[in-house]
Design a protein around this motif. Structure first.
Motif, PDB file in Angstrom:
ATOM      1  N   LYS A  42      31.803  49.515  46.385  1.00 39.62           N
ATOM      2  CA  LYS A  42      31.069  50.446  45.408  1.00 39.62           C
ATOM      3  C   LYS A  42      31.881  51.555  44.612  1.00 39.62           C
ATOM      4  O   LYS A  42      32.853  51.866  45.285  1.00 39.62           O
ATOM      5  CB  LYS A  42      29.846  51.156  46.207  1.00 39.62           C
ATOM      6  CG  LYS A  42      29.169  50.371  47.271  1.00 39.62           C
ATOM      7  CD  LYS A  42      28.233  49.369  46.451  1.00 39.62           C
ATOM      8  CE  LYS A  42      27.021  48.759  47.227  1.00 39.62           C
ATOM      9  NZ  LYS A  42      26.779  47.589  46.669  1.00 39.62           N
ATOM     10  N   ILE A  43      31.639  51.888  43.514  1.00 41.35           N
ATOM     11  CA  ILE A  43      32.320  52.856  42.749  1.00 41.35           C
ATOM     12  C   ILE A  43      31.362  53.625  41.797  1.00 41.35           C
ATOM     13  O   ILE A  43      30.625  53.325  41.341  1.00 41.35           O
ATOM     14  CB  ILE A  43      33.731  52.117  41.862  1.00 41.35           C
ATOM     15  CG1 ILE A  43      34.351  53.219  41.398  1.00 41.35           C
ATOM     16  CG2 ILE A  43      33.158  51.340  41.025  1.00 41.35           C
ATOM     17  CD1 ILE A  43      35.746  52.812  41.015  1.00 41.35           C
TER      18      ILE A  43
ATOM     19  N   ILE B 243      40.088  53.741  30.573  1.00 43.36           N
ATOM     20  CA  ILE B 243      41.247  53.995  31.239  1.00 43.36           C
ATOM     21  C   ILE B 243      41.349  53.302  32.753  1.00 43.36           C
ATOM     22  O   ILE B 243      40.266  53.221  33.555  1.00 43.36           O
ATOM     23  CB  ILE B 243      41.149  55.409  31.957  1.00 43.36           C
ATOM     24  CG1 ILE B 243      41.315  56.391  30.960  1.00 43.36           C
ATOM     25  CG2 ILE B 243      42.453  55.975  32.619  1.00 43.36           C
ATOM     26  CD1 ILE B 243      40.799  58.007  31.344  1.00 43.36           C
ATOM     27  N   PRO B 244      42.326  52.502  32.677  1.00 43.59           N
ATOM     28  CA  PRO B 244      42.655  51.573  33.899  1.00 43.59           C
ATOM     29  C   PRO B 244      42.836  52.377  35.268  1.00 43.59           C
ATOM     30  O   PRO B 244      43.713  53.105  35.330  1.00 43.59           O
ATOM     31  CB  PRO B 244      43.606  50.494  33.599  1.00 43.59           C
ATOM     32  CG  PRO B 244      44.106  50.796  32.118  1.00 43.59           C
ATOM     33  CD  PRO B 244      43.403  52.081  31.790  1.00 43.59           C
ATOM     34  N   HIS B 245      41.865  52.162  36.214  1.00 40.84           N
ATOM     35  CA  HIS B 245      42.097  53.114  37.301  1.00 40.84           C
ATOM     36  C   HIS B 245      42.668  52.564  38.481  1.00 40.84           C
ATOM     37  O   HIS B 245      43.574  52.978  39.178  1.00 40.84           O
ATOM     38  CB  HIS B 245      40.599  53.448  37.891  1.00 40.84           C
ATOM     39  CG  HIS B 245      39.498  52.409  38.000  1.00 40.84           C
ATOM     40  ND1 HIS B 245      39.982  51.194  39.001  1.00 40.84           N
ATOM     41  CD2 HIS B 245      38.624  52.211  37.800  1.00 40.84           C
ATOM     42  CE1 HIS B 245      38.884  50.409  38.936  1.00 40.84           C
ATOM     43  NE2 HIS B 245      37.882  50.808  38.238  1.00 40.84           N
TER      44      HIS B 245
ATOM     45  N   TYR C 153      34.743  55.895  45.892  1.00 38.30           N
ATOM     46  CA  TYR C 153      34.559  54.585  46.066  1.00 38.30           C
ATOM     47  C   TYR C 153      34.679  54.257  47.358  1.00 38.30           C
ATOM     48  O   TYR C 153      35.375  54.830  48.211  1.00 38.30           O
ATOM     49  CB  TYR C 153      35.438  53.744  45.131  1.00 38.30           C
ATOM     50  CG  TYR C 153      36.767  54.063  45.169  1.00 38.30           C
ATOM     51  CD1 TYR C 153      37.753  53.325  45.898  1.00 38.30           C
ATOM     52  CD2 TYR C 153      37.236  55.211  44.319  1.00 38.30           C
ATOM     53  CE1 TYR C 153      39.162  53.785  46.037  1.00 38.30           C
ATOM     54  CE2 TYR C 153      38.508  55.465  44.636  1.00 38.30           C
ATOM     55  CZ  TYR C 153      39.463  54.951  45.153  1.00 38.30           C
ATOM     56  OH  TYR C 153      40.770  55.286  45.293  1.00 38.30           O
ATOM     57  N   THR C 154      34.249  53.000  47.764  1.00 40.69           N
ATOM     58  CA  THR C 154      34.505  52.372  48.870  1.00 40.69           C
ATOM     59  C   THR C 154      35.137  50.838  48.822  1.00 40.69           C
ATOM     60  O   THR C 154      35.068  50.647  47.658  1.00 40.69           O
ATOM     61  CB  THR C 154      33.176  51.944  49.760  1.00 40.69           C
ATOM     62  OG1 THR C 154      32.319  51.124  48.920  1.00 40.69           O
ATOM     63  CG2 THR C 154      32.560  53.461  50.155  1.00 40.69           C
ATOM     64  N   LYS C 155      35.671  50.384  49.801  1.00 42.51           N
ATOM     65  CA  LYS C 155      36.237  48.990  49.642  1.00 42.51           C
ATOM     66  C   LYS C 155      35.799  47.986  50.412  1.00 42.51           C
ATOM     67  O   LYS C 155      35.315  48.223  51.634  1.00 42.51           O
ATOM     68  CB  LYS C 155      37.933  49.303  49.803  1.00 42.51           C
ATOM     69  CG  LYS C 155      38.584  50.284  49.043  1.00 42.51           C
ATOM     70  CD  LYS C 155      39.940  50.174  49.157  1.00 42.51           C
ATOM     71  CE  LYS C 155      40.868  51.023  48.161  1.00 42.51           C
ATOM     72  NZ  LYS C 155      42.135  50.778  48.142  1.00 42.51           N
TER      73      LYS C 155
ATOM     74  N   LYS D  18      34.508  48.054  37.923  1.00 43.40           N
ATOM     75  CA  LYS D  18      35.634  47.657  38.959  1.00 43.40           C
ATOM     76  C   LYS D  18      36.955  47.479  38.312  1.00 43.40           C
ATOM     77  O   LYS D  18      38.130  47.329  38.891  1.00 43.40           O
ATOM     78  CB  LYS D  18      35.213  46.580  39.518  1.00 43.40           C
ATOM     79  CG  LYS D  18      33.790  46.586  40.528  1.00 43.40           C
ATOM     80  CD  LYS D  18      33.580  45.438  41.534  1.00 43.40           C
ATOM     81  CE  LYS D  18      32.274  46.060  42.442  1.00 43.40           C
ATOM     82  NZ  LYS D  18      32.106  45.090  43.231  1.00 43.40           N
ATOM     83  N   THR D  19      37.162  47.786  36.792  1.00 41.03           N
ATOM     84  CA  THR D  19      38.409  47.916  36.491  1.00 41.03           C
ATOM     85  C   THR D  19      38.902  49.045  35.550  1.00 41.03           C
ATOM     86  O   THR D  19      40.068  49.473  35.656  1.00 41.03           O
ATOM     87  CB  THR D  19      38.425  46.604  35.182  1.00 41.03           C
ATOM     88  OG1 THR D  19      37.930  45.290  35.956  1.00 41.03           O
ATOM     89  CG2 THR D  19      39.890  46.484  34.977  1.00 41.03           C
TER      90      THR D  19
END
Length: 113
Positions: free
Chosen positions: A46-47, A37-39, A108-110, A85-86
């Motif tokens: 980090k995720i 599933i594309p998020h 997650y963080t960005k 990351k995808t």
């Protein structure tokens, strides 16, 4: 509205804003069909999957938290959710049909924060 398909800041993680997003699908999952599933999240640092709020839910209301160790005592029906990351991926070495709602919450963080 913390648990939604919208990106929500839910706290601070090691000095950075911590985001949450929940995705769901009723697509088939089995040993030959890994559900991707594309998020749609950009700039991920980090995720990870929040297993405490990710689960499978049947139309009859039966639910199992991720990871599912064994459904109905059958160890061959394990189920896992993981992410990169995808995409979010759901995998099972047994099978979970379209009668099961798969709900996966991501934390997650960005890199932009």
């Amino acid at each position: 509205n913390t648990f939604s398909e919208d990106e929500v800041i839910v706290g601070i993680w090691f000095g950075k804003p911590l985001y949450r997003k929940t995705l769901s699908s009723t697509e088939l999952v089995n040993s030959t069909t890994i559900l991707g599933i594309p998020h749609g999240i950009d700039n991920i640092d980090k995720i990870w999957v929040d297993n405490s709020t990710s689960y499978l839910l049947s139309v009859t209301g039966v639910s199992y938290s991720f990871p599912v160790i064994g459904y109905g005592g059958n160890i061959t029906d394990k189920a896992y959710a993981y992410t990169d990351k995808t995409n979010v991926y759901v995998y099972s070495n047994g099978g979970w049909n379209t009668g099961w709602l798969k709900v996966i919450t991501l934390l997650y963080t960005k890199t932009t924060d």
